[in-house]
Design an enzyme around this catalytic site. Structure first.
Site, PDB file in Angstrom:
ATOM      1  N   PRO A 137      47.208  37.438  35.748  1.00  0.00           N
ATOM      2  CA  PRO A 137      46.635  37.580  36.986  1.00  0.00           C
ATOM      3  C   PRO A 137      46.092  36.389  37.840  1.00  0.00           C
ATOM      4  O   PRO A 137      45.609  36.499  38.923  1.00  0.00           O
ATOM      5  CB  PRO A 137      45.509  38.721  36.836  1.00  0.00           C
ATOM      6  CG  PRO A 137      45.062  38.381  35.254  1.00  0.00           C
ATOM      7  CD  PRO A 137      46.276  37.916  34.737  1.00  0.00           C
ATOM      8  N   TYR A 142      50.042  30.218  46.548  1.00  0.00           N
ATOM      9  CA  TYR A 142      49.068  31.113  46.307  1.00  0.00           C
ATOM     10  C   TYR A 142      49.123  32.166  47.498  1.00  0.00           C
ATOM     11  O   TYR A 142      49.025  33.397  47.692  1.00  0.00           O
ATOM     12  CB  TYR A 142      47.619  30.605  46.406  1.00  0.00           C
ATOM     13  CG  TYR A 142      46.603  31.546  45.795  1.00  0.00           C
ATOM     14  CD1 TYR A 142      45.958  31.477  44.495  1.00  0.00           C
ATOM     15  CD2 TYR A 142      45.899  32.558  46.790  1.00  0.00           C
ATOM     16  CE1 TYR A 142      45.126  32.349  44.049  1.00  0.00           C
ATOM     17  CE2 TYR A 142      44.895  33.145  46.512  1.00  0.00           C
ATOM     18  CZ  TYR A 142      44.581  33.184  44.928  1.00  0.00           C
ATOM     19  OH  TYR A 142      43.604  34.209  44.472  1.00  0.00           O
ATOM     20  N   LYS A 152      49.857  37.625  41.528  1.00  0.00           N
ATOM     21  CA  LYS A 152      51.069  37.829  41.967  1.00  0.00           C
ATOM     22  C   LYS A 152      51.592  38.961  41.698  1.00  0.00           C
ATOM     23  O   LYS A 152      52.676  39.425  42.109  1.00  0.00           O
ATOM     24  CB  LYS A 152      51.873  36.428  41.379  1.00  0.00           C
ATOM     25  CG  LYS A 152      51.738  35.231  41.897  1.00  0.00           C
ATOM     26  CD  LYS A 152      52.268  35.012  43.318  1.00  0.00           C
ATOM     27  CE  LYS A 152      51.627  33.742  44.182  1.00  0.00           C
ATOM     28  NZ  LYS A 152      50.831  34.234  45.219  1.00  0.00           N
ATOM     29  N   TYR A 195      37.630  30.121  41.346  1.00  0.00           N
ATOM     30  CA  TYR A 195      38.123  29.800  40.289  1.00  0.00           C
ATOM     31  C   TYR A 195      37.493  28.846  39.500  1.00  0.00           C
ATOM     32  O   TYR A 195      37.353  27.452  40.217  1.00  0.00           O
ATOM     33  CB  TYR A 195      39.561  29.379  40.386  1.00  0.00           C
ATOM     34  CG  TYR A 195      40.262  30.822  40.894  1.00  0.00           C
ATOM     35  CD1 TYR A 195      41.364  31.205  40.283  1.00  0.00           C
ATOM     36  CD2 TYR A 195      40.391  31.129  42.131  1.00  0.00           C
ATOM     37  CE1 TYR A 195      42.068  32.216  40.556  1.00  0.00           C
ATOM     38  CE2 TYR A 195      41.315  32.105  42.799  1.00  0.00           C
ATOM     39  CZ  TYR A 195      42.120  32.597  41.749  1.00  0.00           C
ATOM     40  OH  TYR A 195      43.099  33.643  42.405  1.00  0.00           O
ATOM     41  N   HIS A 224      41.091  35.895  54.124  1.00  0.00           N
ATOM     42  CA  HIS A 224      40.327  34.659  53.582  1.00  0.00           C
ATOM     43  C   HIS A 224      41.442  33.666  53.914  1.00  0.00           C
ATOM     44  O   HIS A 224      42.737  33.575  53.669  1.00  0.00           O
ATOM     45  CB  HIS A 224      40.312  35.074  51.888  1.00  0.00           C
ATOM     46  CG  HIS A 224      39.243  35.874  51.563  1.00  0.00           C
ATOM     47  ND1 HIS A 224      38.600  35.784  50.278  1.00  0.00           N
ATOM     48  CD2 HIS A 224      38.452  36.550  52.023  1.00  0.00           C
ATOM     49  CE1 HIS A 224      37.603  36.514  50.227  1.00  0.00           C
ATOM     50  NE2 HIS A 224      37.262  37.067  51.367  1.00  0.00           N
TER      51      HIS A 224
END
Length: 396
Positions: free
Chosen positions: A299, A389, A303, A206, A72
């Site tokens: 979460p 990220y 990580k 998100y 991704h």
């Protein structure tokens, strides 16, 4: 029994550590309270950082990941009426892979089984002894346990590594006078589901919504993973499948700009508390901690598994230097080196969590919206999110 490194915990961090040590000629024995089937089936993380993917490839564990994993380039950040894509490759030159922890575990078990790794599952009454010792002579660290046949065992080692999570005995073995802990419990949880339905999105969404956070993730081309923010006292029985899909559709923006959420059969439901925890030091005498035994993150920032991989990637060469060359420098520096990355990732996880979850405070709501607008409109803000990220270097 006798070995060089006793590893407590047969999850990804424990098996990866044994794999890395074996590559440099260090023998280990792995001890695990749960059954092999239980450990293999735990539904956990699904996003691998670039650094994790690079390491798995480097040590011969990347073949199936490259065949079946889903690379991704970024994620979507959303709030009502708005959806913005952040391209990590363009912003930070790094990407992530969707490849579930269950798949990483399968690869590790296959590799360690082929190598003849000694693993004891379904043990009980595990206790650590003499871990503060020098590890020489008769003052050697050991682990006692009862094996699955009910026989009491003692495993002597030069070093003991706790990869046994937040409820294992390793963390508690560090004396109270030595250890420091930091903990934050968030005022909400995640209700997570696995569903046998193709993802309705090409990359993770998100979503901040007045009703609460929602997330659309995936495990494969045919399995979706989705989450809802819920109160901490939520009972799973109060959430029917229809209620879950209705809430997901509302929070994820079903119908917005022609996008639709496709529901499907729910195969797993769970409520996940949200908390942060860090314990230091991550080394005391001949005991080293890695992964969830030393730190927990919510979460939201993806990580947890990646931090565990980074820990053992630092620890393995430190143990090789200590045990093969009697060079203690890397082992002495392990805790500080690992904690530098742990605290950076703990902050990022807190930042993502507090930016996206509703608290019921109107002031917080305006701050969150201002932050989301900045992150999605500022190249500097977007790059900071992308860099964290997609994953900082393991030696950060």
């Amino acid at each position: 029994m006798r070995t060089q490194v006793a590893i407590i915990g047969a999850g990804p961090s424990g098996l990866l550590l044994s794999h890395l040590l074996a590559a440099d000629g260090i023998e280990s024995v792995v001890l695990e309270t749960r059954s092999e089937e239980y450990v293999a089936g735990r539904i956990r993380a699904g996003i691998l950082e670039q650094s994790t993917v690079d390491l798995l490839r480097e040590v011969g564990l990347g073949d199936r990941l490259d065949r079946e994993g889903d690379p991704h380039r970024g994620i979507y950040l959303q709030w009502p009426g708005e959806r913005h894509h952040l391209d990590f490759v363009d912003l930070a030159g790094r990407s992530v892979f969707v490849y579930g922890q269950t798949e990483v575990q399968k690869d590790l078990v296959a590799a360690r089984t082929a190598a003849g790794q000694e693993i004891h599952y379904e043990i009980s009454e595990t206790a650590l002894h003499d871990t503060a010792s020098s590890g020489s002579g008769t003052d050697r660290p050991s682990v006692t346990f009862t094996d699955r046949a009910g026989v009491a065992q003692r495993l002597e080692a030069d070093v003991v590594v706790g990869c046994d999570g937040s409820f294992g005995p390793s963390r508690q073995t560090v004396p109270q006078a030595v250890r420091r802990t930091w903990e934050k419990t968030y005022p909400y949880s995640w209700l997570g589901i696995l569903a046998d339905v193709a993802p309705s999105t090409d990359e993770l969404i998100y979503a901040r919504h007045p009703d609460g956070f929602a997330m659309h993730s995936m495990r494969s081309a045919t399995v979706s993973r989705l989450y809802l923010q819920v109160p901490n006292d939520t009972r799973i029985d109060d959430w029917s499948d229809d209620r879950i899909w209705d809430a997901l559709a509302t929070r994820l923006g079903h119908g917005q700009d022609g996008w639709h959420l496709t529901p499907g059969p729910v195969t797993d439901k769970s409520v996940l508390p949200m908390r942060s925890f860090v314990q230091q030091p991550m080394r005391h005498g001949r005991l080293f901690l890695a992964g969830d035994a030393a730190h927990i993150v919510p979460p939201t920032g993806a990580k947890g598994l990646n931090l565990a991989v980074a820990d053992v990637a630092l620890l393995a060469p430190a143990l090789v230097a200590l045990l093969q060359k009697d060079h203690p420098g890397l082992a002495d520096a392990y805790s500080d080196a690992a904690l530098r990355r742990v605290w950076r990732c703990t902050h990022f996880s807190w930042w993502m969590t507090t930016m996206l979850h509703t608290s019921g405070d109107p002031f917080d709501e305006q701050l969150q919206l201002a932050q989301l607008r900045w992150v999605t409109s500022s190249e500097a803000g977007a790059t900071g999110l992308a860099e964290n990220y997609a994953g900082l270097p393991i030696g950060y």
